[in-house]
Write a protein that holds these residues in place. Structure first.
Motif, PDB file in Angstrom:
ATOM      1  N   VAL A  56      21.130  25.409  46.371  1.00 62.64           N
ATOM      2  CA  VAL A  56      21.746  24.907  45.140  1.00 62.64           C
ATOM      3  C   VAL A  56      21.234  25.665  43.922  1.00 62.64           C
ATOM      4  O   VAL A  56      22.021  26.101  43.063  1.00 62.64           O
ATOM      5  N   ALA A  57      19.914  25.835  43.824  1.00 59.73           N
ATOM      6  CA  ALA A  57      19.341  26.529  42.660  1.00 59.73           C
ATOM      7  C   ALA A  57      19.876  27.944  42.548  1.00 59.73           C
ATOM      8  O   ALA A  57      20.259  28.403  41.462  1.00 59.73           O
ATOM      9  N   ALA A  58      19.914  28.654  43.671  1.00 61.42           N
ATOM     10  CA  ALA A  58      20.402  30.035  43.655  1.00 61.42           C
ATOM     11  C   ALA A  58      21.888  30.079  43.302  1.00 61.42           C
ATOM     12  O   ALA A  58      22.328  30.922  42.508  1.00 61.42           O
ATOM     13  N   ALA A  59      22.673  29.185  43.886  1.00 58.28           N
ATOM     14  CA  ALA A  59      24.114  29.185  43.647  1.00 58.28           C
ATOM     15  C   ALA A  59      24.437  28.895  42.186  1.00 58.28           C
ATOM     16  O   ALA A  59      25.288  29.558  41.583  1.00 58.28           O
ATOM     17  N   VAL A  60      23.764  27.912  41.606  1.00 61.97           N
ATOM     18  CA  VAL A  60      24.034  27.545  40.214  1.00 61.97           C
ATOM     19  C   VAL A  60      23.631  28.687  39.277  1.00 61.97           C
ATOM     20  O   VAL A  60      24.391  29.095  38.388  1.00 61.97           O
ATOM     21  N   ALA A  61      22.418  29.225  39.465  1.00 63.98           N
ATOM     22  CA  ALA A  61      21.940  30.296  38.591  1.00 63.98           C
ATOM     23  C   ALA A  61      22.807  31.544  38.717  1.00 63.98           C
ATOM     24  O   ALA A  61      23.174  32.176  37.712  1.00 63.98           O
ATOM     25  N   VAL A  79      16.909  34.912  41.929  1.00 63.08           N
ATOM     26  CA  VAL A  79      15.493  35.076  42.281  1.00 63.08           C
ATOM     27  C   VAL A  79      14.629  34.191  41.387  1.00 63.08           C
ATOM     28  O   VAL A  79      13.730  33.477  41.867  1.00 63.08           O
ATOM     29  N   ALA A  80      14.880  34.216  40.087  1.00 64.24           N
ATOM     30  CA  ALA A  80      14.086  33.415  39.155  1.00 64.24           C
ATOM     31  C   ALA A  80      14.274  31.921  39.397  1.00 64.24           C
ATOM     32  O   ALA A  80      13.354  31.124  39.178  1.00 64.24           O
ATOM     33  N   ALA A  81      15.455  31.521  39.856  1.00 66.37           N
ATOM     34  CA  ALA A  81      15.753  30.103  40.050  1.00 66.37           C
ATOM     35  C   ALA A  81      14.920  29.468  41.158  1.00 66.37           C
ATOM     36  O   ALA A  81      14.647  28.259  41.128  1.00 66.37           O
ATOM     37  N   VAL A  82      14.516  30.257  42.152  1.00 67.43           N
ATOM     38  CA  VAL A  82      13.762  29.667  43.267  1.00 67.43           C
ATOM     39  C   VAL A  82      12.256  29.684  43.028  1.00 67.43           C
ATOM     40  O   VAL A  82      11.508  29.073  43.791  1.00 67.43           O
ATOM     41  N   VAL A 121      17.248  26.846  35.356  1.00 68.95           N
ATOM     42  CA  VAL A 121      17.969  26.171  36.437  1.00 68.95           C
ATOM     43  C   VAL A 121      16.987  25.646  37.477  1.00 68.95           C
ATOM     44  O   VAL A 121      17.092  24.490  37.932  1.00 68.95           O
ATOM     45  N   GLY A 122      16.020  26.465  37.885  1.00 63.83           N
ATOM     46  CA  GLY A 122      15.036  26.037  38.874  1.00 63.83           C
ATOM     47  C   GLY A 122      14.235  24.846  38.401  1.00 63.83           C
ATOM     48  O   GLY A 122      13.978  23.891  39.165  1.00 63.83           O
ATOM     49  N   ILE A 123      13.811  24.861  37.146  1.00 66.42           N
ATOM     50  CA  ILE A 123      13.049  23.738  36.584  1.00 66.42           C
ATOM     51  C   ILE A 123      13.890  22.469  36.584  1.00 66.42           C
ATOM     52  O   ILE A 123      13.407  21.374  36.922  1.00 66.42           O
ATOM     53  N   LEU A 124      15.172  22.582  36.217  1.00 68.28           N
ATOM     54  CA  LEU A 124      16.057  21.419  36.203  1.00 68.28           C
ATOM     55  C   LEU A 124      16.238  20.844  37.608  1.00 68.28           C
ATOM     56  O   LEU A 124      16.291  19.619  37.786  1.00 68.28           O
ATOM     57  N   VAL A 125      16.330  21.704  38.611  1.00 64.58           N
ATOM     58  CA  VAL A 125      16.439  21.231  39.998  1.00 64.58           C
ATOM     59  C   VAL A 125      15.181  20.467  40.393  1.00 64.58           C
ATOM     60  O   VAL A 125      15.247  19.379  40.994  1.00 64.58           O
ATOM     61  N   VAL A 126      14.018  20.999  40.035  1.00 64.76           N
ATOM     62  CA  VAL A 126      12.742  20.342  40.362  1.00 64.76           C
ATOM     63  C   VAL A 126      12.657  18.970  39.699  1.00 64.76           C
ATOM     64  O   VAL A 126      12.319  17.970  40.346  1.00 64.76           O
ATOM     65  N   VAL A 127      12.946  18.910  38.413  1.00 65.48           N
ATOM     66  CA  VAL A 127      12.850  17.648  37.671  1.00 65.48           C
ATOM     67  C   VAL A 127      13.872  16.639  38.190  1.00 65.48           C
ATOM     68  O   VAL A 127      13.562  15.451  38.364  1.00 65.48           O
ATOM     69  N   THR A 128      15.090  17.110  38.469  1.00 63.47           N
ATOM     70  CA  THR A 128      16.135  16.212  38.976  1.00 63.47           C
ATOM     71  C   THR A 128      15.737  15.604  40.313  1.00 63.47           C
ATOM     72  O   THR A 128      15.863  14.392  40.535  1.00 63.47           O
ATOM     73  N   MET A 129      15.236  16.427  41.221  1.00 64.97           N
ATOM     74  CA  MET A 129      14.831  15.928  42.533  1.00 64.97           C
ATOM     75  C   MET A 129      13.655  14.966  42.416  1.00 64.97           C
ATOM     76  O   MET A 129      13.559  13.993  43.162  1.00 64.97           O
ATOM     77  N   HIS A 130      12.767  15.226  41.470  1.00 68.09           N
ATOM     78  CA  HIS A 130      11.601  14.356  41.276  1.00 68.09           C
ATOM     79  C   HIS A 130      12.031  12.956  40.860  1.00 68.09           C
ATOM     80  O   HIS A 130      11.512  11.953  41.370  1.00 68.09           O
ATOM     81  N   TYR A 131      13.001  12.860  39.972  1.00 71.10           N
ATOM     82  CA  TYR A 131      13.426  11.547  39.473  1.00 71.10           C
ATOM     83  C   TYR A 131      14.426  10.857  40.390  1.00 71.10           C
ATOM     84  O   TYR A 131      14.659   9.656  40.271  1.00 71.10           O
ATOM     85  N   ARG A 132      15.003  11.624  41.310  1.00 71.30           N
ATOM     86  CA  ARG A 132      15.923  11.006  42.270  1.00 71.30           C
ATOM     87  C   ARG A 132      15.209  10.398  43.460  1.00 71.30           C
ATOM     88  O   ARG A 132      15.707   9.465  44.078  1.00 71.30           O
ATOM     89  N   ARG A 133      14.036  10.902  43.783  1.00 73.85           N
ATOM     90  CA  ARG A 133      13.335  10.428  44.986  1.00 73.85           C
ATOM     91  C   ARG A 133      12.968   8.953  44.943  1.00 73.85           C
ATOM     92  O   ARG A 133      13.157   8.244  45.928  1.00 73.85           O
ATOM     93  N   PRO A 134      12.417   8.440  43.845  1.00 72.94           N
ATOM     94  CA  PRO A 134      12.104   7.011  43.834  1.00 72.94           C
ATOM     95  C   PRO A 134      13.329   6.142  44.070  1.00 72.94           C
ATOM     96  O   PRO A 134      13.291   5.149  44.792  1.00 72.94           O
ATOM     97  N   THR A 135      14.494   6.517  43.480  1.00 73.84           N
ATOM     98  CA  THR A 135      15.727   5.768  43.666  1.00 73.84           C
ATOM     99  C   THR A 135      16.158   5.770  45.131  1.00 73.84           C
ATOM    100  O   THR A 135      16.531   4.743  45.702  1.00 73.84           O
ATOM    101  N   ARG A 172       5.108  23.159  39.640  1.00 74.23           N
ATOM    102  CA  ARG A 172       6.386  23.860  39.807  1.00 74.23           C
ATOM    103  C   ARG A 172       7.013  24.209  38.460  1.00 74.23           C
ATOM    104  O   ARG A 172       7.525  25.319  38.277  1.00 74.23           O
ATOM    105  N   VAL A 173       6.973  23.260  37.540  1.00 75.20           N
ATOM    106  CA  VAL A 173       7.511  23.533  36.202  1.00 75.20           C
ATOM    107  C   VAL A 173       6.699  24.638  35.532  1.00 75.20           C
ATOM    108  O   VAL A 173       7.250  25.528  34.879  1.00 75.20           O
ATOM    109  N   GLU A 174       5.379  24.602  35.728  1.00 72.11           N
ATOM    110  CA  GLU A 174       4.515  25.623  35.140  1.00 72.11           C
ATOM    111  C   GLU A 174       4.833  26.997  35.710  1.00 72.11           C
ATOM    112  O   GLU A 174       4.813  28.000  34.985  1.00 72.11           O
TER     113      GLU A 174
END
Length: 339
Positions: free
Chosen positions: A195-200, A217-220, A321-335, A231-233
């Motif tokens: 997903v990250a690669a495709a979007v970027a 490459v940067a997205a992953v 894009v990669g950072i957004l994927v990481v943050v999105t997955m982080h907040y979706r997991r508890p749900t 990961r964000v860092e």
């Protein structure tokens, strides 16, 4: 203030000069050989085959041979796929689709094989760069060079067995098989890489920017790390380090060094990159950025200005894009857990 101080703190080394020297030899000797025989048009295949030596940097010799053999095999598959794409005269959207699949499959292969470094950064780079080069050598020539360089790097990885003080026991490392939960984690992460690669890549292509695989490459990059903060860092480090690395790249390309000088520079930059990639990712990018650009420039010359501009813009796109994927997955997991 403490956070700023921590950012500039260098992690302690772990005999990093050993894998750094191996990788420098692993890429430098093949490129020098191609230079001597007048076939630098094949340099890109040697450079990507030499990625084999980056894997399994601090393991015992037997484990290193097994892991680097698997890593080299994956690289050869994606190098071949890149050649097929190039020879079919595919457009940029086909390259985005292909590189996205490579991103997911590369992450799947490294995850199930427990390879380090994890992820599919090198696979996307190899596929995307080769697929984007027009009028390249026949497929059999590129693959022959890539295979020879992979095998050469396997020997380099075992070379320290000749030194008694560096020799490790030739015993198989016992590993527990991946649990069902572990396999599910690998599959989920592979989907994130896709997903990250495709979007970027889609954003970069829609904007009409060349070298769309750089955004992929940067997205992953942010997808690797133990915690969300880490990961964000990594994503932010990719942006900042690339910016500094592009200044170094500009100085090198504007100087227009001779091919032999570029080959030596690649070996030196590879050594420096491996010295610092685990200690400070942003600092390592100062060496990795010119290394990546010069390696592809050997086989296919481009104008420095557009090349550097594309790299800067696409790194920013991909990292965000990669950072957004990481943050999105982080907040979706508890749900998902609650459900």
């Amino acid at each position: 203030m403490q956070r700023v101080t921590e950012y500039f703190r260098m992690q302690p080394g772990h005999n990093d000069h050993h894998p750094a020297l191996r990788t420098a030899v692993g890429v430098g000797v093949p490129l020098l050989t191609l230079l001597l025989v007048g076939r630098l048009d094949l340099a890109v295949f040697a450079a990507f085959g030499a990625f084999t030596g980056i894997y399994s940097r601090n393991t015992h010799h037997r484990s290193r041979l097994r892991e680097q053999t698997l890593a080299g095999g994956l690289l050869l598959v994606f190098i071949f796929a890149g050649q097929i794409t190039s020879h079919s005269n595919a457009g940029p959207w086909v390259i985005v689709a292909g590189a996205s699949v490579v991103s997911g499959l590369g992450a799947l292969g490294t995850g199930l094989g427990r390879l380090r470094p994890a992820g599919s950064l090198f696979h996307i780079f190899a596929y995307g760069a080769i697929a984007s080069i027009p009028h390249q050598a026949p497929i059999w020539q590129g693959m022959l060079v890539a295979i020879i360089v992979v095998v050469f790097n396997l020997f380099v990885g075992l070379s320290t067995r000749l030194i008694p003080s560096r020799r490790t026991p030739w015993v198989a490392k016992v590993r527990e098989p991946l649990t069902a939960k572990g396999r599910r984690t690998v599959y989920l992460e592979s989907a994130q890489y896709f997903v990250a690669a495709a979007v970027a890549g889609s954003i970069a292509t829609a904007m009409g920017i060349g070298h769309n695989y750089w955004a992929m490459v940067a997205a992953v990059v942010p997808l690797v790390g133990a915690t969300v903060n880490h990961r964000v860092e990594r994503g932010l480090n990719r942006i900042l380090g690339t910016a500094a690395g592009l200044l170094v790249t500009a100085a090198i390309l504007l100087a227009d060094p001779a091919p032999w000088a570029m080959v030596l520079l690649i070996a030196v930059l590879q050594f420096a990159a491996e010295m610092y990639v685990l200690r400070h990712y942003a600092l390592a990018q100062i060496f990795i950025t010119p290394l990546a650009l010069i390696s592809t420039e050997l086989a296919h010359h481009s104008e420095p200005g557009p090349l550097i501009t594309d790299r800067a813009i696409e790194t920013l796109i991909g990292a965000v894009v990669g950072i957004l994927v990481v943050v999105t997955m982080h907040y979706r997991r508890p749900t998902a857990t609650v459900a």
